[in-house]
Scaffold this motif. Structure first.
Motif, PDB file in Angstrom:
ATOM      1  N   LEU A   1       0.664  -1.314   0.058  1.00  0.00           N
ATOM      2  CA  LEU A   1       0.145  -0.147   0.019  1.00  0.00           C
ATOM      3  C   LEU A   1       0.996   1.220   0.042  1.00  0.00           C
ATOM      4  O   LEU A   1       0.427   2.307  -0.439  1.00  0.00           O
ATOM      5  CB  LEU A   1      -0.854   0.084   1.142  1.00  0.00           C
ATOM      6  N   ASN A   2       1.902   1.373   0.762  1.00  0.00           N
ATOM      7  CA  ASN A   2       2.743   2.572   0.859  1.00  0.00           C
ATOM      8  C   ASN A   2       3.272   2.900  -0.728  1.00  0.00           C
ATOM      9  O   ASN A   2       3.358   3.884  -1.086  1.00  0.00           O
ATOM     10  CB  ASN A   2       3.983   2.407   1.802  1.00  0.00           C
ATOM     11  N   ARG A   3       3.920   1.726  -1.306  1.00  0.00           N
ATOM     12  CA  ARG A   3       4.210   1.990  -2.616  1.00  0.00           C
ATOM     13  C   ARG A   3       3.220   2.421  -3.615  1.00  0.00           C
ATOM     14  O   ARG A   3       3.411   3.420  -4.313  1.00  0.00           O
ATOM     15  CB  ARG A   3       4.996   0.802  -3.443  1.00  0.00           C
ATOM     16  N   LEU A   4       2.089   2.102  -3.490  1.00  0.00           N
ATOM     17  CA  LEU A   4       0.806   2.510  -4.324  1.00  0.00           C
ATOM     18  C   LEU A   4       0.522   3.928  -3.949  1.00  0.00           C
ATOM     19  O   LEU A   4       0.145   4.906  -4.741  1.00  0.00           O
ATOM     20  CB  LEU A   4      -0.249   1.364  -4.067  1.00  0.00           C
ATOM     21  N   ILE A   5       0.696   4.206  -2.649  1.00  0.00           N
ATOM     22  CA  ILE A   5       0.102   5.451  -2.189  1.00  0.00           C
ATOM     23  C   ILE A   5       1.098   6.567  -2.487  1.00  0.00           C
ATOM     24  O   ILE A   5       0.676   7.857  -3.062  1.00  0.00           O
ATOM     25  CB  ILE A   5       0.092   5.489  -0.578  1.00  0.00           C
TER      26      ILE A   5
END
Length: 203
Positions: free
Chosen positions: A98-102
């Motif tokens: 999720l952090n990479r997507l965010i």
């Protein structure tokens, strides 16, 4: 002369980005884009064949970056499945994803918003569904690792979860303007998912 052409092209692209964000691909107007860019309606066609060509110039690079990121994340998740011991490890893998997507969404929020929520009628109108399918595959891998084939109930539950997360991301892009708020809103969605994952593992 070349500098002038580049400057006009940049004005057209900037005006088009605003137009597509405001009206979506289907309802956008080349005439309005030309007016905002300060060029004649006829002159804009010297730079782009039409609305689809202009949309491709703006959104295709983001689409390719987005899909490459999602596929890279999926591959990394699959490569690290053997390290999953329990819920903490599962959540760490999900949070990393999720952090990479965010980060991507923060850096390209306007283009990502157009791609995922305003591209109906264009060549990229299936991007949202592609995102949902990849998230679904990641969740299946993480949540049911070592459990073999999963049943229809579990598949349905994961599909609903992936669709809900995708809708949450799209809604966030539509209503949130500040980068920090985009991250906060999506992490709140992740917290809800984490609570569900922990509850599932109690049963």
């Amino acid at each position: 002369m070349q500098t002038l052409k580049e400057e006009i092209d940049n004005r057209i692209l900037s005006a088009a980005l605003n137009e597509f964000e405001r009206f979506g691909y289907a309802k956008s107007s080349m005439r309005r884009i030309a007016a905002e860019a300060g060029v004649t309606a006829g002159n804009i066609y010297r730079y782009y064949k039409g609305k689809e060509d202009l949309f491709q110039a703006l959104i295709r690079p983001i689409y390719l970056q987005f899909m490459n990121l999602l596929l890279a994340i999926k591959a990394e998740v699959e490569a690290n499945l053997s390290e999953l011991i329990g819920v903490p490890e599962q959540m760490e893998l999900v949070n990393s994803t999720l952090n990479r997507l965010i980060t991507f969404l923060e850096e390209s929020s306007k283009e990502a918003k157009i791609l995922l929520t305003l591209s109906q009628g264009s060549a990229f109108e299936h991007a949202k569904q592609e995102l949902t399918e990849i998230i679904n595959q990641i969740f299946e891998n993480v949540m049911f690792y070592k459990q073999g084939d999963i049943g229809p109930k579990e598949k349905t539950a994961v599909a609903i979860l992936a669709a809900t997360l995708t809708e949450g991301v799209c809604l966030t892009l539509q209503i949130v303007k500040e980068r920090e708020q985009i991250r906060y809103a999506i992490l709140e969605l992740a917290a809800v998912f984490g609570a569900g994952l922990r509850e599932k593992n109690k049963t």
